[in-house]
Write a protein that holds these residues in place. Sequence first.
Motif, PDB file in Angstrom:
ATOM      1  N   UNK A  33       0.995  -1.061  -0.129  1.00 60.45           N
ATOM      2  CA  UNK A  33       0.191   0.360  -0.127  1.00 60.45           C
ATOM      3  C   UNK A  33       1.118   1.198   0.047  1.00 60.45           C
ATOM      4  N   UNK A  34       2.160   1.193   0.953  1.00 59.49           N
ATOM      5  CA  UNK A  34       2.785   3.048   0.844  1.00 59.49           C
ATOM      6  C   UNK A  34       3.696   2.704  -0.639  1.00 59.49           C
ATOM      7  N   UNK A  35       4.086   1.639  -0.974  1.00 66.01           N
ATOM      8  CA  UNK A  35       4.984   1.484  -2.759  1.00 66.01           C
ATOM      9  C   UNK A  35       3.584   2.532  -3.377  1.00 66.01           C
ATOM     10  N   UNK A  36       2.579   1.801  -3.225  1.00 62.40           N
ATOM     11  CA  UNK A  36       1.566   2.117  -4.289  1.00 62.40           C
ATOM     12  C   UNK A  36       0.945   4.013  -3.863  1.00 62.40           C
ATOM     13  N   UNK A  37       1.689   3.976  -2.775  1.00 58.99           N
ATOM     14  CA  UNK A  37       0.934   6.008  -2.575  1.00 58.99           C
ATOM     15  C   UNK A  37       1.569   6.188  -3.240  1.00 58.99           C
ATOM     16  N   UNK A  38       3.485   6.364  -2.973  1.00 56.51           N
ATOM     17  CA  UNK A  38       4.380   6.777  -3.828  1.00 56.51           C
ATOM     18  C   UNK A  38       4.878   6.784  -5.375  1.00 56.51           C
ATOM     19  N   UNK A  39       4.188   5.059  -5.823  1.00 61.08           N
ATOM     20  CA  UNK A  39       4.405   5.082  -7.089  1.00 61.08           C
ATOM     21  C   UNK A  39       4.741   6.081  -8.209  1.00 61.08           C
ATOM     22  N   UNK A  40       3.801   6.701  -8.197  1.00 56.39           N
ATOM     23  CA  UNK A  40       3.672   8.169  -9.095  1.00 56.39           C
ATOM     24  C   UNK A  40       5.386   9.203  -9.081  1.00 56.39           C
ATOM     25  N   UNK A  41       5.824   9.306  -8.045  1.00 56.09           N
ATOM     26  CA  UNK A  41       6.641  10.000  -7.694  1.00 56.09           C
ATOM     27  C   UNK A  41       8.004   8.752  -7.722  1.00 56.09           C
ATOM     28  N   UNK A  42       8.265   8.209  -8.268  1.00 55.85           N
ATOM     29  CA  UNK A  42       9.100   7.010  -8.302  1.00 55.85           C
ATOM     30  C   UNK A  42       9.544   7.013  -9.157  1.00 55.85           C
ATOM     31  N   UNK A  43      11.357   7.267  -9.556  1.00 55.12           N
ATOM     32  CA  UNK A  43      11.921   7.205 -10.726  1.00 55.12           C
ATOM     33  C   UNK A  43      12.551   5.398 -10.506  1.00 55.12           C
ATOM     34  N   UNK A  44      12.868   5.300  -9.095  1.00 53.32           N
ATOM     35  CA  UNK A  44      14.083   4.280  -8.881  1.00 53.32           C
ATOM     36  C   UNK A  44      13.674   4.163  -7.531  1.00 53.32           C
ATOM     37  N   UNK A  45      13.203   2.608  -7.526  1.00 44.69           N
ATOM     38  CA  UNK A  45      12.994   1.724  -6.337  1.00 44.69           C
ATOM     39  C   UNK A  45      14.314   1.164  -5.520  1.00 44.69           C
ATOM     40  N   UNK A  46      14.837   1.333  -4.326  1.00 41.27           N
ATOM     41  CA  UNK A  46      16.004   1.099  -3.536  1.00 41.27           C
ATOM     42  C   UNK A  46      15.835   0.200  -2.306  1.00 41.27           C
ATOM     43  N   UNK A  47      16.309  -1.088  -2.642  1.00 40.96           N
ATOM     44  CA  UNK A  47      16.596  -1.757  -1.779  1.00 40.96           C
ATOM     45  C   UNK A  47      17.563  -2.340  -0.810  1.00 40.96           C
ATOM     46  N   UNK A  48      17.683  -1.947   0.393  1.00 39.63           N
ATOM     47  CA  UNK A  48      19.065  -2.394   0.908  1.00 39.63           C
ATOM     48  C   UNK A  48      18.777  -3.707   1.008  1.00 39.63           C
ATOM     49  N   UNK A  49      20.139  -4.166   1.238  1.00 39.44           N
ATOM     50  CA  UNK A  49      20.469  -5.621   1.313  1.00 39.44           C
ATOM     51  C   UNK A  49      21.339  -5.754   2.711  1.00 39.44           C
ATOM     52  N   UNK A  50      21.301  -6.102   4.329  1.00 38.48           N
ATOM     53  CA  UNK A  50      23.074  -6.552   4.668  1.00 38.48           C
ATOM     54  C   UNK A  50      22.566  -7.591   5.384  1.00 38.48           C
ATOM     55  N   UNK A  51      24.018  -7.926   5.743  1.00 38.94           N
ATOM     56  CA  UNK A  51      24.120  -9.788   6.409  1.00 38.94           C
ATOM     57  C   UNK A  51      24.554 -10.162   7.246  1.00 38.94           C
ATOM     58  N   UNK A  52      24.386  -8.489   8.364  1.00 33.23           N
ATOM     59  CA  UNK A  52      24.473  -8.539   9.671  1.00 33.23           C
ATOM     60  C   UNK A  52      26.598  -9.318   9.936  1.00 33.23           C
ATOM     61  N   UNK A  53      26.889  -9.342   9.050  1.00 36.12           N
ATOM     62  CA  UNK A  53      28.758  -9.267   9.059  1.00 36.12           C
ATOM     63  C   UNK A  53      29.444  -7.860   8.431  1.00 36.12           C
ATOM     64  N   UNK A  54      29.323  -7.645   7.144  1.00 37.69           N
ATOM     65  CA  UNK A  54      29.513  -6.607   6.542  1.00 37.69           C
ATOM     66  C   UNK A  54      29.044  -5.582   6.299  1.00 37.69           C
ATOM     67  N   UNK A  55      27.333  -5.309   6.735  1.00 44.81           N
ATOM     68  CA  UNK A  55      26.823  -3.868   7.247  1.00 44.81           C
ATOM     69  C   UNK A  55      26.399  -4.750   9.308  1.00 44.81           C
TER      70      UNK A  55
END
Length: 233
Positions: A33-55
């Motif tokens: 729902x939140x992504x749908x709310x902002x969709x028209x303003x977004x050029x790129x969606x950013x997803x962070x991935x962290x393993x608890x070791x490197x970060x």
Amino acid sequence: MPAPSKTWLDDLPRDRLIAEFSTWSANLMGLAEDLGRVERHVDVLHVDVADGHFAPAMLFFPDLVAGIRKVSSRPIHVHLMVADAVLLSQIEQFADAGADLISLHVENESVANAALDLLEQRGVAAGMVLRVETPVERIRPYVKRLSFVTLLGTAIGVKGQGLDENAGDRLKEAAAIIAGSGATHRIVLAADGGIREHTVPLLRGAGAETVVLGSLAFNAPSLDERMAWLHAL
């Protein structure tokens, strides 16, 4: 939702800041729902991935990206903050999940070239990220193979920090390396971390083509007004 066309990198705005929204700051209990709310303003969606070791954080997983792919047509940029030993496996999993751009860290140098080879084989755009303490010069050997170069402006994997005082100078140095690389394709320069209303103009003035928007977007009193301000910079 259909995935972006293969030309999505060329379609990103050139006359204004690219709007890159971080899913880490969305309402995770109602993400679709939140992504749908902002969709028209977004050029790129950013997803962070962290393993608890490197970060120090532990963030997000391939099934989440696969779910986002079903509800959003926007390009998905996965930022991998993971140890060298699992990097290639993570690239495979997030490519399978529908990522359009995957960024590894220049600090993953023992497997960096193998990772870039794999991204090329999978047809996924490649990016690289530099931790705030890493000399910008270290991006030079890889830059012609990249579509995005992202400089962190805060310590890795921790929310709510102030922008490092050297962030502007580091962006200018990276911009010069990109300009002098001889690359014939577009390489987007991005700033991530410490993104606040008073820091975005500085980052933009130093050469950032996109800033990774978290609470500045998702918690804006009026997202229409916030984006009008961003686009006017």
